[in-house]
Write a protein that holds these residues in place. Structure first.
Motif, PDB file in Angstrom:
ATOM      1  N   ALA A 127       0.848  -1.184   0.000  1.00 38.00           N
ATOM      2  CA  ALA A 127       0.000   0.000   0.000  1.00 38.00           C
ATOM      3  C   ALA A 127       0.886   1.237   0.000  1.00 38.00           C
ATOM      4  O   ALA A 127       1.863   1.311   0.744  1.00 38.00           O
ATOM      5  N   VAL A 128       0.549   2.187  -0.857  1.00 33.25           N
ATOM      6  CA  VAL A 128       1.318   3.439  -0.964  1.00 33.25           C
ATOM      7  C   VAL A 128       0.338   4.592  -0.784  1.00 33.25           C
ATOM      8  O   VAL A 128      -0.705   4.645  -1.453  1.00 33.25           O
ATOM      9  N   SER A 129       0.643   5.512   0.103  1.00 36.16           N
ATOM     10  CA  SER A 129      -0.263   6.630   0.352  1.00 36.16           C
ATOM     11  C   SER A 129       0.070   7.819  -0.551  1.00 36.16           C
ATOM     12  O   SER A 129       1.224   8.031  -0.934  1.00 36.16           O
ATOM     13  N   TYR A 130      -0.970   8.584  -0.869  1.00 34.87           N
ATOM     14  CA  TYR A 130      -0.778   9.824  -1.615  1.00 34.87           C
ATOM     15  C   TYR A 130       0.207  10.731  -0.866  1.00 34.87           C
ATOM     16  O   TYR A 130       1.064  11.375  -1.483  1.00 34.87           O
ATOM     17  N   GLU A 131       0.047  10.780   0.469  1.00 34.45           N
ATOM     18  CA  GLU A 131       0.860  11.695   1.273  1.00 34.45           C
ATOM     19  C   GLU A 131       2.354  11.385   1.142  1.00 34.45           C
ATOM     20  O   GLU A 131       3.191  12.307   1.118  1.00 34.45           O
ATOM     21  N   ASP A 132       2.692  10.100   1.045  1.00 30.21           N
ATOM     22  CA  ASP A 132       4.100   9.729   0.940  1.00 30.21           C
ATOM     23  C   ASP A 132       4.700  10.057  -0.424  1.00 30.21           C
ATOM     24  O   ASP A 132       5.929  10.098  -0.577  1.00 30.21           O
ATOM     25  N   LEU A 133       3.851  10.307  -1.412  1.00 30.88           N
ATOM     26  CA  LEU A 133       4.331  10.686  -2.743  1.00 30.88           C
ATOM     27  C   LEU A 133       4.372  12.201  -2.937  1.00 30.88           C
ATOM     28  O   LEU A 133       4.978  12.701  -3.887  1.00 30.88           O
ATOM     29  N   ARG A 134       3.712  12.906  -2.044  1.00 31.77           N
ATOM     30  CA  ARG A 134       3.590  14.359  -2.181  1.00 31.77           C
ATOM     31  C   ARG A 134       4.929  15.082  -2.297  1.00 31.77           C
ATOM     32  O   ARG A 134       5.067  16.017  -3.107  1.00 31.77           O
ATOM     33  N   PRO A 135       5.977  14.700  -1.527  1.00 38.48           N
ATOM     34  CA  PRO A 135       7.247  15.457  -1.593  1.00 38.48           C
ATOM     35  C   PRO A 135       7.914  15.457  -2.967  1.00 38.48           C
ATOM     36  O   PRO A 135       8.728  16.339  -3.240  1.00 38.48           O
ATOM     37  N   VAL A 136       7.605  14.494  -3.823  1.00 43.26           N
ATOM     38  CA  VAL A 136       8.264  14.445  -5.130  1.00 43.26           C
ATOM     39  C   VAL A 136       7.355  14.961  -6.247  1.00 43.26           C
ATOM     40  O   VAL A 136       7.622  14.758  -7.427  1.00 43.26           O
ATOM     41  N   LEU A 137       6.289  15.651  -5.854  1.00 40.13           N
ATOM     42  CA  LEU A 137       5.417  16.312  -6.825  1.00 40.13           C
ATOM     43  C   LEU A 137       5.457  17.812  -6.589  1.00 40.13           C
ATOM     44  O   LEU A 137       5.755  18.268  -5.485  1.00 40.13           O
ATOM     45  N   SER A 138       5.133  18.559  -7.614  1.00 36.77           N
ATOM     46  CA  SER A 138       5.142  20.020  -7.474  1.00 36.77           C
ATOM     47  C   SER A 138       4.103  20.622  -8.406  1.00 36.77           C
ATOM     48  O   SER A 138       3.512  19.928  -9.247  1.00 36.77           O
ATOM     49  N   GLY A 139       3.883  21.912  -8.253  1.00 38.16           N
ATOM     50  CA  GLY A 139       2.998  22.650  -9.143  1.00 38.16           C
ATOM     51  C   GLY A 139       1.574  22.127  -9.130  1.00 38.16           C
ATOM     52  O   GLY A 139       1.016  21.775  -8.089  1.00 38.16           O
ATOM     53  N   THR A 140       0.957  22.074 -10.319  1.00 41.60           N
ATOM     54  CA  THR A 140      -0.440  21.662 -10.423  1.00 41.60           C
ATOM     55  C   THR A 140      -0.637  20.211 -10.005  1.00 41.60           C
ATOM     56  O   THR A 140      -1.715  19.853  -9.511  1.00 41.60           O
ATOM     57  N   ALA A 141       0.380  19.373 -10.202  1.00 41.45           N
ATOM     58  CA  ALA A 141       0.267  17.974  -9.793  1.00 41.45           C
ATOM     59  C   ALA A 141       0.103  17.873  -8.281  1.00 41.45           C
ATOM     60  O   ALA A 141      -0.750  17.134  -7.781  1.00 41.45           O
ATOM     61  N   ARG A 142       0.897  18.632  -7.534  1.00 34.44           N
ATOM     62  CA  ARG A 142       0.778  18.596  -6.076  1.00 34.44           C
ATOM     63  C   ARG A 142      -0.544  19.205  -5.641  1.00 34.44           C
ATOM     64  O   ARG A 142      -1.185  18.709  -4.693  1.00 34.44           O
ATOM     65  N   GLU A 143      -0.982  20.263  -6.297  1.00 30.85           N
ATOM     66  CA  GLU A 143      -2.256  20.892  -5.942  1.00 30.85           C
ATOM     67  C   GLU A 143      -3.411  19.907  -6.128  1.00 30.85           C
ATOM     68  O   GLU A 143      -4.321  19.828  -5.290  1.00 30.85           O
ATOM     69  N   LEU A 144      -3.384  19.160  -7.236  1.00 31.62           N
ATOM     70  CA  LEU A 144      -4.432  18.166  -7.472  1.00 31.62           C
ATOM     71  C   LEU A 144      -4.381  17.063  -6.417  1.00 31.62           C
ATOM     72  O   LEU A 144      -5.411  16.628  -5.889  1.00 31.62           O
ATOM     73  N   LEU A 145      -3.175  16.611  -6.090  1.00 32.39           N
ATOM     74  CA  LEU A 145      -3.031  15.574  -5.075  1.00 32.39           C
ATOM     75  C   LEU A 145      -3.554  16.060  -3.730  1.00 32.39           C
ATOM     76  O   LEU A 145      -4.272  15.331  -3.029  1.00 32.39           O
ATOM     77  N   ASP A 146      -3.219  17.293  -3.358  1.00 39.03           N
ATOM     78  CA  ASP A 146      -3.695  17.848  -2.090  1.00 39.03           C
ATOM     79  C   ASP A 146      -5.225  17.925  -2.065  1.00 39.03           C
ATOM     80  O   ASP A 146      -5.854  17.635  -1.043  1.00 39.03           O
ATOM     81  N   ALA A 147      -5.811  18.314  -3.195  1.00 42.51           N
ATOM     82  CA  ALA A 147      -7.271  18.398  -3.258  1.00 42.51           C
ATOM     83  C   ALA A 147      -7.904  17.014  -3.133  1.00 42.51           C
ATOM     84  O   ALA A 147      -8.952  16.855  -2.489  1.00 42.51           O
ATOM     85  N   ALA A 148      -7.271  16.008  -3.728  1.00 42.62           N
ATOM     86  CA  ALA A 148      -7.785  14.637  -3.608  1.00 42.62           C
ATOM     87  C   ALA A 148      -7.694  14.147  -2.169  1.00 42.62           C
ATOM     88  O   ALA A 148      -8.612  13.487  -1.666  1.00 42.62           O
TER      89      ALA A 148
END
Length: 318
Positions: A127-148
């Motif tokens: 199992a992989v959480s969205y939160e654990d992937l957040r540090p390697v995303l930026s810009g609109t990708a991170r914004e979308l992930l945060d909204a999800a």
């Protein structure tokens, strides 16, 4: 909170992110993959090796190992026509690949709150959480992930619309008069609340349609309007057969009342076009259109319940 982000949105986010070495390395580490391996092939919505349904993201690594990724935000697990839930399908697909000598594992990708709440999370190999992937995303990708992530943490509370609530209440009453054998599902929202974007009436399948042996359990709905089609419609849908909609012959009994076959997502839709209904207008102003939709639904119900041979031939031909 209304649902504004769908799994297809985060599917696309992750598929694009797998082009980035830093994201890929972090994901593989979190999934329990030893370092040094890279992605040889990535396929979105790949068919399961066994059973129906699809794998959200299928990955083949440089050493041949397969990762079968199921991406979730806040939706329930789907069930196949054979009654298999998504975790069971992933486990069966992994077992099938291993039986062929292919190393494989299933991975559930979801917000942390989903992983903690899901009793099926342990059915996956990793199992992989969205939160654990957040540090390697930026810009609109991170914004979308945060909204999800926020959406997953926030209970669904539809914004009430008085006109919609009145329309659906009156529609149910009219259905009891025009199509009394058609049983409609209860409003999924408490206190009769209906949001502005509610345009679909779901039929209670066990109470309305016959269950034919060895035929997939269908779904049935009445749509006030359909932004993805040329017309509103009533449909009986058979899961997993949508890709054959343009190849299969239309059953004679269905064609008698202008029914036809069309894709409905991944399902095969046995469809009858109906007039578009306006949920913001009083039902009394639309009675001819309302009655046409209900009569079409009753015809479709009668066809399904009285056409075993045609339905079996349809499923066998798919």
């Amino acid at each position: 909170m209304a649902r504004t982000i769908y799994e297809r949105d985060t599917d696309a986010l992750f598929i694009a992110a797998f082009d980035q070495p830093e994201f890929t390395a972090r994901f593989l580490k979190l999934a329990g993959i030893a370092p040094g391996r890279t992605i040889r092939k990535l396929e979105p919505q790949a068919p399961h090796p066994v059973a129906t349904g699809s794998i959200d993201i299928a990955i083949e690594l440089s050493d041949g190992e397969r990762l079968l990724i199921e991406n979730k935000i806040d939706a329930n697990y789907s069930v196949t026509r054979a009654g298999e839930a998504q975790p069971e399908r992933y486990a069966a697909s992994v077992s099938t690949l291993k039986a062929k000598g292919i190393t494989a594992r299933s991975v559930l990708l979801a917000p942390k709150c989903y992983l903690e709440a899901s009793r099926h999370a342990r059915s996956f190999d990793a199992a992989v959480s969205y939160e654990d992937l957040r540090p390697v995303l930026s810009g609109t990708a991170r914004e979308l992930l945060d909204a999800a992530i926020l959406q997953a943490q926030t209970p669904y509370e539809p914004d009430p619309n008085a006109a919609s609530a009145t329309f659906f209440e009156d529609f149910y009453a009219r259905a009891r008069k025009i199509a009394p054998r058609l049983k409609l599902k209860d409003n999924p929202n408490g206190a009769g609340v209906r949001p502005t974007g509610s345009h679909t009436i779901y039929v209670d399948v066990p109470g309305s349609l016959r269950a034919w042996r060895n035929v997939p359990k269908p779904r049935m709905l009445i749509q006030a309007w359909d932004s993805g089609a040329h017309s509103a419609s009533v449909k009986i849908m058979i899961g997993g057969l949508g890709h054959r909609a343009t190849e299969l012959p239309v059953p004679v009994g269905l064609a008698r009342f202008d029914g036809y076959l069309r894709p409905a997502g991944k399902s095969l839709g046995c469809t009858v076009d109906t007039p578009r209904l306006d949920t913001q207008r009083p039902l009394a102003e639309q009675l001819p259109a309302i009655d046409a939709a209900l009569q079409a639904a009753a015809q479709l119900q009668d066809w399904w319940n009285g056409s075993e041979k045609e339905i079996r031939a349809l499923v066998a031909g798919a």
